[in-house]
Design a protein around this motif. Structure first.
Motif, short mmCIF file in Angstrom:
data_model
loop_
_atom_site.label_atom_id
_atom_site.label_comp_id
_atom_site.label_asym_id
_atom_site.label_seq_id
_atom_site.Cartn_x
_atom_site.Cartn_y
_atom_site.Cartn_z
N LYS A 7 0.79 -1.38 0.03
CA LYS A 7 -0.61 -0.40 0.00
C LYS A 7 0.61 1.33 -0.18
O LYS A 7 1.93 1.58 0.28
N THR A 9 0.83 5.67 0.18
CA THR A 9 0.14 7.31 0.74
C THR A 9 0.66 8.35 -0.23
O THR A 9 2.44 8.23 0.47
N ALA A 128 2.17 8.60 -4.30
CA ALA A 128 1.31 7.46 -3.30
C ALA A 128 2.09 5.34 -4.32
O ALA A 128 2.61 4.81 -3.18
N SER A 158 -9.21 8.76 -2.00
CA SER A 158 -8.23 10.06 -1.70
C SER A 158 -9.35 11.44 -0.76
O SER A 158 -10.87 11.13 -0.80
N THR A 195 -4.43 13.89 0.34
CA THR A 195 -3.72 12.55 0.61
C THR A 195 -4.41 11.60 -0.46
O THR A 195 -5.57 11.50 -0.91
N ARG A 197 -4.44 7.17 -1.24
CA ARG A 197 -4.28 5.87 -1.07
C ARG A 197 -3.99 4.46 -1.89
O ARG A 197 -4.62 4.83 -3.24
N THR A 199 -3.05 0.48 -3.55
CA THR A 199 -2.47 -0.87 -3.56
C THR A 199 -2.18 -1.55 -4.62
O THR A 199 -2.76 -1.22 -5.28
#
Length: 206
Positions: A7, A9, A128, A158, A195, A197, A199
Motif C-alpha cells: 500500500k 500513501t 502514493a 482520496s 491525501t 492511497r 494498493t
C-alpha cells in the motif's frame, strides 16, 4: 509466480484559495407575517454584501414556523440561512466584518477549500505509487529477490482536509457587544492536505 502486495500513501499540501461561510439571521413576531417582515428588514443590509465580486451565494434558505408553549401558540419565528462561497480571499476579512456588524444569529466559517484539486491529486497519486514501490522493493530485498513488473493497481480513498478549517469566527453566535475585530482573528488561508492511497501488486523475480 510470486507476488507482493503493498500500500502506498501520497500527501501534498496546497494553500487554500477558496472559503465557505455559513450565516443565519432570525427574527420573531406575534404572527408569521410580522416575523417575516422583520426578517426582510433585517437582511436588507445583508443582501448587497452578497453581490460583491468573488462572493457567490451557494444556498439561501427561508424558514418560518410558529412557536408553541405546550399547546398554546406563542408567536412566530422566521430565519434566513446563507451558504457563501468566497473566491476573492482578499475580500474575506471585510465581508466577515460586515456580516458580523449585521448581527447574525450565528456565523460559521470560514472553512477552507481548493478551487481546483486536479494537479494536487495527480501529484499525490505519483507519491502514493512511489511509496508503494519503495515498500515493495524493501520486501523483495528482504526475500533475496528482485522486484518485477506492476501487475495490478487499485485506487484507494482520496481525501482533502484543512489543518485548521474552522477558525475563531466559527464560535460567533450574535452575542451582545462589539463584534470581534477581523484583524485580530488571523483569518489567513490555511494549508489543505490532499491525501491519496493506493494498493499495488508486483511480481517477484528470483
Amino acid at each position: 509466480m510470486a507476488e507482493v502486495v503493498t500500500k502506498g500513501t501520497g500527501k501534498v499540501e496546497r494553500t487554500a484559495d477558496r472559503a465557505e461561510v455559513q450565516v443565519n439571521f432570525e427574527t420573531s413576531g406575534a404572527t408569521r407575517t410580522e416575523a417575516v417582515d422583520l426578517l426582510t428588514r433585517r437582511v436588507a443590509s445583508v443582501e448587497p454584501l452578497l453581490t460583491r465580486p468573488g462572493v457567490e451565494v451557494r444556498s439561501r434558505q427561508l424558514n418560518v414556523h410558529d412557536n408553541w408553549n405546550g399547546r398554546r401558540r406563542s408567536g412566530s419565528r422566521a430565519s434566513q440561512s446563507y451558504t457563501l462561497r468566497v473566491d476573492a480571499l482578499d475580500q474575506l476579512d471585510d465581508l466577515l466584518g460586515a456580516l458580523v456588524a449585521a448581527e447574525p444569529t450565528w456565523l460559521n466559517g470560514p472553512s477552507w477549500q481548493l478551487a481546483a484539486d486536479t494537479e494536487a491529486v495527480r501529484e499525490a497519486q505519483k507519491e502514493a505509487v512511489l511509496d508503494a514501490r519503495r515498500r515493495a522493493e524493501g520486501y523483495a530485498e528482504a526475500l533475496g529477490a528482485r522486484l518485477g513488473t506492476l501487475l495490478r493497481l487499485a485506487d484507494g480513498d482520496s481525501e482533502m482536509w484543512a489543518a485548521e478549517s474552522m477558525r475563531a469566527m466559527a464560535a460567533y453566535g450574535g452575542a451582545p457587544g462589539a463584534p470581534p475585530q477581523m484583524d485580530q482573528l488571523n483569518l489567513e488561508a490555511q494549508q489543505i492536505t490532499v491525501t491519496v492511497r493506493c494498493t499495488a501488486t508486483w511480481s517477484l523475480l528470483d
